[in-house]
Write a protein that holds these residues in place. Structure first.
Motif, PDB file in Angstrom:
ATOM      1  N   HIS A  79      -7.502   4.611   0.273  1.00  0.00           N
ATOM      2  CA  HIS A  79      -6.767   3.959  -0.812  1.00  0.00           C
ATOM      3  C   HIS A  79      -6.742   4.792  -2.091  1.00  0.00           C
ATOM      4  O   HIS A  79      -6.348   4.287  -3.149  1.00  0.00           O
ATOM      5  CB  HIS A  79      -7.361   2.586  -1.087  1.00  0.00           C
ATOM      6  CG  HIS A  79      -7.139   1.616   0.026  1.00  0.00           C
ATOM      7  ND1 HIS A  79      -5.995   0.863   0.149  1.00  0.00           N
ATOM      8  CD2 HIS A  79      -7.911   1.298   1.099  1.00  0.00           C
ATOM      9  CE1 HIS A  79      -6.067   0.122   1.235  1.00  0.00           C
ATOM     10  NE2 HIS A  79      -7.222   0.366   1.829  1.00  0.00           N
ATOM     11  N   TYR A 136       0.819  -1.230   0.000  1.00  0.00           N
ATOM     12  CA  TYR A 136       0.000   0.000   0.000  1.00  0.00           C
ATOM     13  C   TYR A 136       0.846   1.271   0.000  1.00  0.00           C
ATOM     14  O   TYR A 136       0.342   2.358   0.273  1.00  0.00           O
ATOM     15  CB  TYR A 136      -0.953   0.037   1.205  1.00  0.00           C
ATOM     16  CG  TYR A 136      -2.057  -0.986   1.168  1.00  0.00           C
ATOM     17  CD1 TYR A 136      -2.630  -1.404  -0.024  1.00  0.00           C
ATOM     18  CD2 TYR A 136      -2.548  -1.528   2.352  1.00  0.00           C
ATOM     19  CE1 TYR A 136      -3.646  -2.331  -0.042  1.00  0.00           C
ATOM     20  CE2 TYR A 136      -3.576  -2.458   2.347  1.00  0.00           C
ATOM     21  CZ  TYR A 136      -4.120  -2.857   1.145  1.00  0.00           C
ATOM     22  OH  TYR A 136      -5.136  -3.776   1.139  1.00  0.00           O
ATOM     23  N   ILE A 183      -4.695  -0.890  -6.810  1.00  0.00           N
ATOM     24  CA  ILE A 183      -4.914  -2.253  -6.322  1.00  0.00           C
ATOM     25  C   ILE A 183      -5.410  -3.125  -7.464  1.00  0.00           C
ATOM     26  O   ILE A 183      -6.361  -2.766  -8.156  1.00  0.00           O
ATOM     27  CB  ILE A 183      -5.942  -2.280  -5.179  1.00  0.00           C
ATOM     28  CG1 ILE A 183      -5.453  -1.447  -3.993  1.00  0.00           C
ATOM     29  CG2 ILE A 183      -6.234  -3.713  -4.731  1.00  0.00           C
ATOM     30  CD1 ILE A 183      -6.515  -1.244  -2.930  1.00  0.00           C
ATOM     31  N   SER A 190      -0.702  -4.404  -4.762  1.00  0.00           N
ATOM     32  CA  SER A 190      -0.785  -2.941  -4.673  1.00  0.00           C
ATOM     33  C   SER A 190       0.500  -2.345  -5.221  1.00  0.00           C
ATOM     34  O   SER A 190       1.583  -2.588  -4.698  1.00  0.00           O
ATOM     35  CB  SER A 190      -1.047  -2.489  -3.235  1.00  0.00           C
ATOM     36  OG  SER A 190      -0.160  -3.082  -2.324  1.00  0.00           O
ATOM     37  N   TYR A 230       1.693   3.424  -1.994  1.00  0.00           N
ATOM     38  CA  TYR A 230       1.332   3.805  -3.360  1.00  0.00           C
ATOM     39  C   TYR A 230       2.268   4.836  -3.987  1.00  0.00           C
ATOM     40  O   TYR A 230       2.643   4.725  -5.141  1.00  0.00           O
ATOM     41  CB  TYR A 230      -0.094   4.342  -3.392  1.00  0.00           C
ATOM     42  CG  TYR A 230      -1.134   3.355  -2.955  1.00  0.00           C
ATOM     43  CD1 TYR A 230      -1.214   2.086  -3.520  1.00  0.00           C
ATOM     44  CD2 TYR A 230      -2.058   3.682  -1.963  1.00  0.00           C
ATOM     45  CE1 TYR A 230      -2.170   1.174  -3.111  1.00  0.00           C
ATOM     46  CE2 TYR A 230      -3.034   2.786  -1.546  1.00  0.00           C
ATOM     47  CZ  TYR A 230      -3.074   1.530  -2.119  1.00  0.00           C
ATOM     48  OH  TYR A 230      -4.019   0.632  -1.706  1.00  0.00           O
TER      49      TYR A 230
END
Length: 416
Positions: free
Chosen positions: A231, A70, A346, A389, A72
């Motif tokens: 997210h 995660y 994702i 991810s 990102y």
């Protein structure tokens, strides 16, 4: 051992007259033991012996590509972020040892909230010690007994727990189903307090919500709207403000919840809002009032990261490129994916069952690739997923390596 000193009795196995409070977990215990009995590594207890970068770590003595973190925007190793944390640690010490309403508000906490207000263009920002506590606190405080919370059936655990803690009436609707949501809204008594809770990106399948239509329905029924952008913050939207910004409805959202543990690259949670009475939340929100505040080094890294994300358009573009490349590559290899097109960073790869999912996970890690193994009941429709991810720091070459590892592992396990 000295005589005459009473020793505590050893715990005994429950007998016929004693309730085993762990019995409720027997199915999960059996599932875990079944996976481990086959000699497999525990997919839920991986140890990273050394983290080399946002995209690489040493796992089991082997350099491994990270595709399940995660992280990102890859901010965890940003030099400015790290330096800010070091300086705050030196200047303010390791922790506050207190709640925000007592001695736990340092200059860094205010600067972090200032950065959030600027990032979202909103009047108020409130920082929590975790993203889980942000949902738990805001939802349970706003929606109490006699109020109604309308939410997607696939909502995150922190959202469900916030509803339970607040004791509001819970009205769930089928995932991303606009018509089902509207039907539920029409059944709520007129004049009741209503909070509609939605997520920008749902973390299991990586799909986005039709926020524009859902927020319109919510407002037609006099509801307040909370959107969890955990997210999507930092990545989706022209300025990285999330799906609500991307769909042009951010100005209609009453509360945006987010976390620092995804794109921001540290730990913590927050809520931003334009509601004129929002500041009273600092006195009435129990998970805020009764929790020690984040360490100075953490809020310093968060504030620095947030300000850099305001100018992260190039990183966002590269992350979208990575997402499209990986999604198409996996689909072309024959894997079943959670979305028809890439909707976020994702990408969920659907496995036939838990046993084959665990075998596939193990094959990937043995070939130097880490992803998340997600299993029921946390997943929609009892699916087993390999959840990928992506990171803005993944190079094009790394994405190609990821696809090659998926192909090798998929063929070895018999998934493709």
């Amino acid at each position: 051992m000295s005589e005459g000193i009473a020793q505590p009795d050893r715990p005994q196995e429950p007998d016929g007259g004693e309730t085993d409070l762990f019995s409720k977990f027997d199915d999960i215990i059996a599932m875990r033991e079944g996976l481990l009995s086959q000699g497999r590594e525990d997919p839920f207890n991986l140890v990273m012996e050394q983290v080399l970068s946002p995209t690489r770590a040493i796992c089991n003595g082997r350099e491994t590509i990270l595709l399940g973190t995660y992280n990102y925007m890859g901010m965890t190793f940003d030099p400015d972020v790290i330096e800010a944390g070091k300086q705050a640690l030196a200047d303010f010490g390791s922790g506050t040892t207190g709640s925000r309403v007592l001695n736990g508000t340092y200059q860094g906490h205010k600067e972090c909230e200032d950065a959030l207000r600027e990032f979202y263009g909103m009047d108020h920002a409130m920082v929590f010690s975790t993203g889980y506590q942000a949902n738990l606190g805001i939802i349970s405080t706003i929606a109490g007994k006699g109020d109604y919370v309308v939410l997607d059936i696939d909502s995150h655990a922190s959202i469900w727990d916030g509803c339970a803690m607040g004791k509001a009436e819970i009205v769930p609707f089928k995932h991303n189903d606009i018509e089902a949501m509207e039907k539920r809204m029409k059944r709520i008594p007129e004049g009741a307090g209503i909070l509609v809770v939605l997520e920008g990106v749902y973390s299991m399948l990586g799909d986005t919500a039709p926020l524009k239509e859902m927020i319109r329905i919510a407002k037609e029924h006099g509801a307040m709207v909370l959107v969890d952008e955990a997210h999507s913050m930092g990545f989706i939207g022209e300025n990285g403000r999330g799906v609500a910004e991307d769909q042009g409805v951010l100005d209609k959202v009453d509360f945006v919840i987010g976390t620092f543990s995804k794109s921001v690259g540290t730990v913590g949670g927050f809520c931003v809002s334009n509601h004129p009475k929002f500041e009273i939340m600092r006195l009435v929100c129990r998970p805020y009032v009764f929790t020690a505040s984040l360490p100075p080094s953490v809020v310093a890294t968060a504030a620095t990261s947030i300000r850099k994300l305001m100018h992260g358009s190039n990183k966002r573009a590269h992350l979208w490129e990575n997402s499209r490349t990986l999604h198409k590559g996996l689909r072309d290899l024959g894997f079943e994916l959670g979305t028809e097109e890439p909707e976020s960073a994702i990408i969920a790869v659907i496995m036939p069952d838990l046993e084959q999912g665990a075998a596939m996970w193990e094959a990937l890690i043995e070939n130097g690739l880490y992803v998340n193994l997600a299993r029921p009941p946390a997943t929609p429709a009892n699916m087993t997923l390999l959840r990928c991810s992506l990171c803005a720091e993944h190079s094009g070459e790394e994405v190609e390596q990821i696809l090659a590892i998926f192909e090798k592992a998929g063929k070895a396990v018999g998934i493709i």
